[in-house]
Design a protein around this motif. Structure first.
Motif, PDB file in Angstrom:
ATOM      1  N   VAL A  34     -31.686 -73.635  28.587  1.00 23.47           N
ATOM      2  CA  VAL A  34     -31.608 -74.256  27.269  1.00 23.47           C
ATOM      3  C   VAL A  34     -32.071 -73.257  26.216  1.00 23.47           C
ATOM      4  CG1 VAL A  34     -32.512 -76.115  25.811  1.00 23.47           C
ATOM      5  CG2 VAL A  34     -32.004 -76.554  28.209  1.00 23.47           C
ATOM      6  N   LYS A  35     -31.324 -73.176  25.142  1.00 22.15           N
ATOM      7  CA  LYS A  35     -31.660 -72.290  24.030  1.00 22.15           C
ATOM      8  C   LYS A  35     -32.877 -72.843  23.285  1.00 22.15           C
ATOM      9  CE  LYS A  35     -29.691 -70.701  19.680  1.00 22.15           C
ATOM     10  NZ  LYS A  35     -28.534 -70.822  18.792  1.00 22.15           N
ATOM     11  N   VAL A  36     -33.835 -71.971  22.991  1.00 22.79           N
ATOM     12  CA  VAL A  36     -35.027 -72.356  22.236  1.00 22.79           C
ATOM     13  C   VAL A  36     -35.091 -71.521  20.965  1.00 22.79           C
ATOM     14  CG1 VAL A  36     -37.549 -72.496  22.213  1.00 22.79           C
ATOM     15  CG2 VAL A  36     -36.296 -72.946  24.336  1.00 22.79           C
ATOM     16  N   THR A  37     -35.316 -72.196  19.848  1.00 23.07           N
ATOM     17  CA  THR A  37     -35.505 -71.521  18.569  1.00 23.07           C
ATOM     18  C   THR A  37     -36.913 -71.819  18.078  1.00 23.07           C
ATOM     19  OG1 THR A  37     -33.159 -71.726  18.019  1.00 23.07           O
ATOM     20  CG2 THR A  37     -34.677 -71.297  16.198  1.00 23.07           C
ATOM     21  N   PHE A  38     -37.736 -70.785  18.017  1.00 27.43           N
ATOM     22  CA  PHE A  38     -39.084 -70.901  17.478  1.00 27.43           C
ATOM     23  C   PHE A  38     -39.003 -70.608  15.986  1.00 27.43           C
ATOM     24  CE2 PHE A  38     -39.809 -69.899  21.933  1.00 27.43           C
ATOM     25  CZ  PHE A  38     -40.834 -70.768  22.271  1.00 27.43           C
ATOM     26  N   VAL A  39     -39.452 -71.545  15.169  1.00 24.43           N
ATOM     27  CA  VAL A  39     -39.406 -71.369  13.721  1.00 24.43           C
ATOM     28  C   VAL A  39     -40.837 -71.164  13.238  1.00 24.43           C
ATOM     29  CG1 VAL A  39     -38.622 -72.304  11.525  1.00 24.43           C
ATOM     30  CG2 VAL A  39     -37.398 -72.896  13.635  1.00 24.43           C
ATOM     31  N   SER A  40     -41.047 -70.045  12.548  1.00 21.35           N
ATOM     32  CA  SER A  40     -42.391 -69.664  12.135  1.00 21.35           C
ATOM     33  C   SER A  40     -42.347 -69.026  10.755  1.00 21.35           C
ATOM     34  CB  SER A  40     -42.950 -68.665  13.155  1.00 21.35           C
ATOM     35  OG  SER A  40     -44.244 -68.256  12.816  1.00 21.35           O
ATOM     36  N   SER A  41     -43.459 -69.097  10.054  1.00 24.23           N
ATOM     37  CA  SER A  41     -43.527 -68.434   8.755  1.00 24.23           C
ATOM     38  C   SER A  41     -43.809 -66.947   8.962  1.00 24.23           C
ATOM     39  CB  SER A  41     -44.613 -69.060   7.883  1.00 24.23           C
ATOM     40  OG  SER A  41     -45.884 -68.689   8.353  1.00 24.23           O
ATOM     41  N   TYR A  42     -43.510 -66.167   7.940  1.00 23.40           N
ATOM     42  CA  TYR A  42     -43.763 -64.729   8.006  1.00 23.40           C
ATOM     43  C   TYR A  42     -45.242 -64.419   8.204  1.00 23.40           C
ATOM     44  CZ  TYR A  42     -38.999 -63.720   6.569  1.00 23.40           C
ATOM     45  OH  TYR A  42     -37.639 -63.626   6.533  1.00 23.40           O
ATOM     46  N   ALA A  43     -46.101 -65.371   7.898  1.00 21.33           N
ATOM     47  CA  ALA A  43     -47.543 -65.168   8.037  1.00 21.33           C
ATOM     48  C   ALA A  43     -47.982 -65.126   9.499  1.00 21.33           C
ATOM     49  CB  ALA A  43     -48.293 -66.274   7.300  1.00 21.33           C
ATOM     50  N   HIS A  44     -47.114 -65.523  10.411  1.00 23.87           N
ATOM     51  CA  HIS A  44     -47.446 -65.546  11.836  1.00 23.87           C
ATOM     52  C   HIS A  44     -46.517 -64.601  12.585  1.00 23.87           C
ATOM     53  CE1 HIS A  44     -48.968 -69.382  10.333  1.00 23.87           C
ATOM     54  NE2 HIS A  44     -49.874 -69.278  11.281  1.00 23.87           N
ATOM     55  N   ASN A  45     -47.096 -63.667  13.291  1.00 26.23           N
ATOM     56  CA  ASN A  45     -46.305 -62.713  14.065  1.00 26.23           C
ATOM     57  C   ASN A  45     -46.190 -63.230  15.493  1.00 26.23           C
ATOM     58  OD1 ASN A  45     -44.924 -60.455  14.830  1.00 26.23           O
ATOM     59  ND2 ASN A  45     -46.729 -59.134  14.930  1.00 26.23           N
ATOM     60  N   MET A  46     -44.978 -63.270  16.020  1.00 22.36           N
ATOM     61  CA  MET A  46     -44.828 -63.743  17.390  1.00 22.36           C
ATOM     62  C   MET A  46     -43.669 -63.048  18.082  1.00 22.36           C
ATOM     63  SD  MET A  46     -43.289 -67.599  16.866  1.00 22.36           S
ATOM     64  CE  MET A  46     -43.131 -67.870  18.595  1.00 22.36           C
ATOM     65  N   THR A  47     -43.785 -62.961  19.382  1.00 21.86           N
ATOM     66  CA  THR A  47     -42.705 -62.425  20.198  1.00 21.86           C
ATOM     67  C   THR A  47     -42.344 -63.473  21.238  1.00 21.86           C
ATOM     68  OG1 THR A  47     -44.285 -61.386  21.687  1.00 21.86           O
ATOM     69  CG2 THR A  47     -43.414 -60.020  19.908  1.00 21.86           C
ATOM     70  N   VAL A  48     -41.093 -63.462  21.639  1.00 20.21           N
ATOM     71  CA  VAL A  48     -40.625 -64.423  22.636  1.00 20.21           C
ATOM     72  C   VAL A  48     -39.792 -63.686  23.673  1.00 20.21           C
ATOM     73  CG1 VAL A  48     -40.658 -66.391  21.061  1.00 20.21           C
ATOM     74  CG2 VAL A  48     -38.579 -65.032  21.281  1.00 20.21           C
ATOM     75  N   GLY A  49     -39.493 -64.386  24.733  1.00 16.69           N
ATOM     76  CA  GLY A  49     -38.688 -63.815  25.801  1.00 16.69           C
ATOM     77  C   GLY A  49     -37.234 -63.654  25.400  1.00 16.69           C
ATOM     78  N   PRO A  50     -36.451 -63.060  26.286  1.00 15.34           N
ATOM     79  CA  PRO A  50     -35.056 -62.733  25.972  1.00 15.34           C
ATOM     80  C   PRO A  50     -34.132 -63.948  25.821  1.00 15.34           C
ATOM     81  CG  PRO A  50     -35.541 -62.252  28.264  1.00 15.34           C
ATOM     82  CD  PRO A  50     -36.840 -62.620  27.621  1.00 15.34           C
ATOM     83  N   THR A  51     -34.534 -65.102  26.317  1.00 10.05           N
ATOM     84  CA  THR A  51     -33.659 -66.271  26.219  1.00 10.05           C
ATOM     85  C   THR A  51     -33.981 -67.147  25.013  1.00 10.05           C
ATOM     86  OG1 THR A  51     -35.095 -67.553  27.682  1.00 10.05           O
ATOM     87  CG2 THR A  51     -33.277 -66.331  28.707  1.00 10.05           C
ATOM     88  N   SER A  52     -34.967 -66.756  24.230  1.00  6.98           N
ATOM     89  CA  SER A  52     -35.355 -67.517  23.044  1.00  6.98           C
ATOM     90  C   SER A  52     -35.156 -66.658  21.809  1.00  6.98           C
ATOM     91  CB  SER A  52     -36.830 -67.924  23.130  1.00  6.98           C
ATOM     92  OG  SER A  52     -37.066 -68.715  24.260  1.00  6.98           O
ATOM     93  N   LYS A  53     -35.200 -67.318  20.654  1.00  3.94           N
ATOM     94  CA  LYS A  53     -35.136 -66.550  19.413  1.00  3.94           C
ATOM     95  C   LYS A  53     -36.197 -67.059  18.453  1.00  3.94           C
ATOM     96  CE  LYS A  53     -31.744 -69.030  16.576  1.00  3.94           C
ATOM     97  NZ  LYS A  53     -30.505 -68.933  15.835  1.00  3.94           N
ATOM     98  N   VAL A  54     -36.559 -66.199  17.518  1.00  2.00           N
ATOM     99  CA  VAL A  54     -37.529 -66.541  16.485  1.00  2.00           C
ATOM    100  C   VAL A  54     -36.815 -66.502  15.148  1.00  2.00           C
ATOM    101  CG1 VAL A  54     -39.654 -65.861  15.308  1.00  2.00           C
ATOM    102  CG2 VAL A  54     -39.459 -65.558  17.775  1.00  2.00           C
ATOM    103  N   VAL A  55     -37.003 -67.538  14.359  1.00  2.00           N
ATOM    104  CA  VAL A  55     -36.513 -67.562  12.988  1.00  2.00           C
ATOM    105  C   VAL A  55     -37.744 -67.528  12.095  1.00  2.00           C
ATOM    106  CG1 VAL A  55     -35.329 -68.918  11.227  1.00  2.00           C
ATOM    107  CG2 VAL A  55     -34.429 -68.849  13.556  1.00  2.00           C
TER     108      VAL A  55
END
Length: 157
Positions: A34-55
């Motif tokens: 299942v595709k996962v989209t993590f939505v975060s503000s620019y104030a928070h730095n995060m990394t995710v695995g290859p099957t997810s994305k960060v917006v």
């Protein structure tokens, strides 16, 4: 989760700024493809695995909520602890779960919003109110169990 013609049936959106179960979400979602989209503000730095994305969105107060509300579709899943966002997403036909494993639905959301409103009024009047209780191991386990149940139901397992 994808159907036979490779079109996405549903995806998971995560209100990621203060989400304590990001790793668990990725692990469970990956097992169901299942595709996962993590939505975060620019104030928070995060990394995710290859099957997810960060917006990444602006650091404005409701920017994450607005992004999720504008992109979520019926049958999608959202992980958030924000009652206001949960209420909005329920009206769009999404499934909403808190990082503590609490399922939000139409039968409880109004009372949760009313409690939040009363607490805000009390704080403005100078009264002290309790914050959320500490996040416990049992909360994490409950979340994993409920999230797994949601995804397995969506996958027809």
């Amino acid at each position: 989760m994808k159907n036979e013609d490779s079109t996405q049936i549903f995806e998971v959106f995560v209100d990621a700024d203060s989400c304590p179960v990001k790793d668990e979400i990725e692990l469970v979602a990956e097992s169901y493809k299942v595709k996962v989209t993590f939505v975060s503000s620019y104030a928070h730095n995060m990394t995710v695995g290859p099957t997810s994305k960060v917006v990444m969105v602006d650091a404005e107060r409701e920017a994450v909520d607005l992004y999720i509300a504008n992109h979520i579709k019926k049958k999608d899943v959202c992980v958030t602890h924000d009652y206001g966002l949960a209420s909005l997403l329920l009206t769009k036909g999404a499934t909403v779960i808190s990082p503590r494993g609490q399922m939000f639905d139409h039968t409880i959301i109004d009372s949760l919003l009313a409690q939040r409103h009363q607490s805000q009024k009390d704080r403005r009047a100078g009264k002290k109110t309790k914050g959320p209780r500490a996040y416990l191991k049992g909360d994490r386990e409950r979340f994993i169990q409920q999230f797994e149940k949601i995804l397995s139901n969506r996958a027809g397992i």
